[in-house]
Design a protein around this motif. Structure first.
Motif, PDB file in Angstrom:
ATOM      1  N   ASP A  96     -61.177  -5.657 -40.924  1.00 44.33           N
ATOM      2  CA  ASP A  96     -60.614  -6.949 -41.317  1.00 44.33           C
ATOM      3  C   ASP A  96     -61.494  -7.628 -42.374  1.00 44.33           C
ATOM      4  O   ASP A  96     -60.989  -8.263 -43.303  1.00 44.33           O
ATOM      5  CB  ASP A  96     -60.480  -7.855 -40.091  1.00 44.33           C
ATOM      6  CG  ASP A  96     -59.399  -7.379 -39.136  1.00 44.33           C
ATOM      7  OD1 ASP A  96     -58.531  -6.579 -39.556  1.00 44.33           O
ATOM      8  OD2 ASP A  96     -59.415  -7.805 -37.963  1.00 44.33           O
ATOM      9  N   GLU A  97     -62.800  -7.481 -42.226  1.00 46.93           N
ATOM     10  CA  GLU A  97     -63.706  -8.110 -43.185  1.00 46.93           C
ATOM     11  C   GLU A  97     -63.578  -7.462 -44.560  1.00 46.93           C
ATOM     12  O   GLU A  97     -63.571  -8.159 -45.581  1.00 46.93           O
ATOM     13  CB  GLU A  97     -65.150  -8.018 -42.694  1.00 46.93           C
ATOM     14  CG  GLU A  97     -66.141  -8.751 -43.593  1.00 46.93           C
ATOM     15  CD  GLU A  97     -67.551  -8.738 -43.032  1.00 46.93           C
ATOM     16  OE1 GLU A  97     -68.298  -9.704 -43.297  1.00 46.93           O
ATOM     17  OE2 GLU A  97     -67.915  -7.761 -42.350  1.00 46.93           O
ATOM     18  N   GLU A  98     -63.444  -6.136 -44.599  1.00 51.83           N
ATOM     19  CA  GLU A  98     -63.263  -5.450 -45.886  1.00 51.83           C
ATOM     20  C   GLU A  98     -61.945  -5.858 -46.536  1.00 51.83           C
ATOM     21  O   GLU A  98     -61.878  -6.073 -47.755  1.00 51.83           O
ATOM     22  CB  GLU A  98     -63.319  -3.938 -45.677  1.00 51.83           C
ATOM     23  CG  GLU A  98     -64.703  -3.417 -45.354  1.00 51.83           C
ATOM     24  CD  GLU A  98     -64.699  -1.965 -44.931  1.00 51.83           C
ATOM     25  OE1 GLU A  98     -65.761  -1.321 -45.015  1.00 51.83           O
ATOM     26  OE2 GLU A  98     -63.627  -1.465 -44.513  1.00 51.83           O
ATOM     27  N   GLN A 100     -60.373  -8.696 -46.121  1.00 53.19           N
ATOM     28  CA  GLN A 100     -60.521 -10.073 -46.597  1.00 53.19           C
ATOM     29  C   GLN A 100     -61.326 -10.124 -47.891  1.00 53.19           C
ATOM     30  O   GLN A 100     -60.954 -10.837 -48.834  1.00 53.19           O
ATOM     31  CB  GLN A 100     -61.179 -10.937 -45.525  1.00 53.19           C
ATOM     32  CG  GLN A 100     -61.320 -12.400 -45.933  1.00 53.19           C
ATOM     33  CD  GLN A 100     -61.968 -13.250 -44.856  1.00 53.19           C
ATOM     34  OE1 GLN A 100     -62.517 -12.724 -43.884  1.00 53.19           O
ATOM     35  NE2 GLN A 100     -61.909 -14.558 -45.011  1.00 53.19           N
ATOM     36  N   THR A 180     -73.769 -15.094 -47.284  1.00 53.95           N
ATOM     37  CA  THR A 180     -72.629 -14.551 -46.541  1.00 53.95           C
ATOM     38  C   THR A 180     -72.144 -13.329 -47.301  1.00 53.95           C
ATOM     39  O   THR A 180     -72.423 -13.184 -48.501  1.00 53.95           O
ATOM     40  CB  THR A 180     -71.494 -15.577 -46.432  1.00 53.95           C
ATOM     41  OG1 THR A 180     -70.993 -15.843 -47.752  1.00 53.95           O
ATOM     42  CG2 THR A 180     -71.968 -16.880 -45.778  1.00 53.95           C
ATOM     43  N   TRP A 182     -69.201 -12.692 -48.526  1.00 54.71           N
ATOM     44  CA  TRP A 182     -68.412 -13.102 -49.686  1.00 54.71           C
ATOM     45  C   TRP A 182     -69.284 -13.683 -50.780  1.00 54.71           C
ATOM     46  O   TRP A 182     -69.081 -13.402 -51.966  1.00 54.71           O
ATOM     47  CB  TRP A 182     -67.328 -14.091 -49.294  1.00 54.71           C
ATOM     48  CG  TRP A 182     -66.680 -14.759 -50.485  1.00 54.71           C
ATOM     49  CD1 TRP A 182     -66.622 -16.077 -50.762  1.00 54.71           C
ATOM     50  CD2 TRP A 182     -66.023 -14.105 -51.579  1.00 54.71           C
ATOM     51  NE1 TRP A 182     -65.975 -16.308 -51.952  1.00 54.71           N
ATOM     52  CE2 TRP A 182     -65.595 -15.114 -52.475  1.00 54.71           C
ATOM     53  CE3 TRP A 182     -65.759 -12.770 -51.889  1.00 54.71           C
ATOM     54  CZ2 TRP A 182     -64.916 -14.833 -53.655  1.00 54.71           C
ATOM     55  CZ3 TRP A 182     -65.084 -12.487 -53.077  1.00 54.71           C
ATOM     56  CH2 TRP A 182     -64.671 -13.509 -53.938  1.00 54.71           C
TER      57      TRP A 182
END
Length: 233
Positions: A96-98, A100, A180, A182
């Motif tokens: 999910d993080e990738e 996003q 972070t 991002w």
């Protein structure tokens, strides 16, 4: 009265009349000067200023301007499976993080373009699949456009089905997850787009001949982020 006394009386009377005449002349001259000066001041002080016509300003009409359309930015990016070289096997399913980070990076690319008056890039899932495979491969074989087997990036992109890959581009990045994930990716991306005009990353991101992009992100077990941006006309 004898002749001498009469003569003195007459002489005194003439002197007195002469003195009164000169005094009257001086008073008349002084009064005349004072009047001219006073009149001059009065004329100046009572002169009415010329009327000033009012300035009429036309009404200001404000026409709302629509924000630039974010065309080419889907609500969810999709990534296809690449047929490129897989000496380390296929990359794992995207987290999910990738997903996003991929979507945020794609949106930032188009935001940087639209703020400069450029059209938005369209998304291509096949390009994205090849880009993610390259990010996965780089994690194993090093930070390079030609990893893992020495194939140039445009040849690799062409082998994915883009026969007109003569006009292509590729940006690669490696970012720490600080402060972070991002922010780490964004710092690298901003460094690319803010290069001097002759910088290749900037030329790819702000191109007027490339139209399609695919972005692939892989986060390695240590939390560092590898990402690839493949572009074609």
């Amino acid at each position: 009265m004898d002749r001498k006394a009469w003569f003195l009386t007459v002489l005194f009377s003439l002197v007195l009349l002469s003195s009164c005449g000169q005094q009257q002349a001086r008073e008349n001259q002084s009064t005349s000067k004072s009047t001219r000066f006073s009149s001059s001041v009065e004329a100046h002080s009572t002169q009415q200023p010329a009327p000033i016509s009012p300035i009429l300003l036309p009404p200001q009409e404000v026409t709302p301007t629509a924000a630039p359309a974010q065309t080419g930015t889907p609500t969810a990016v999709t990534t296809g499976k690449s047929s490129g070289a897989t000496p380390y096997g296929q990359p794992p399913a995207m987290t999910d993080e990738e997903t996003q980070l991929t979507q945020q990076l794609f949106a930032l690319i188009n935001s940087d373009r639209t703020t400069r008056g450029l059209y938005a890039y369209s998304w291509n899932s096949t390009l994205a699949g090849g880009a993610r495979l390259h990010s996965w491969n780089m994690y194993h074989c090093g930070f390079s456009h030609t990893c893992p087997d020495g194939t140039p990036q445009c040849t690799r992109i062409e082998s994915e089905g883009f026969t007109n890959a003569a006009n292509c581009g590729e940006n690669i990045g490696y970012a720490g997850p600080y402060p972070t994930p991002w922010q780490g990716v964004k710092n690298i991306q901003e460094g690319m787009v803010n290069e001097p005009p002759a910088g290749w990353h900037r030329m790819h991101l702000l191109s007027t001949t490339l139209h399609t992009v695919g972005v692939g992100v892989y986060i390695d077990p240590t939390g560092f982020i590898w990402f690839t941006e493949d572009l074609v006309s």
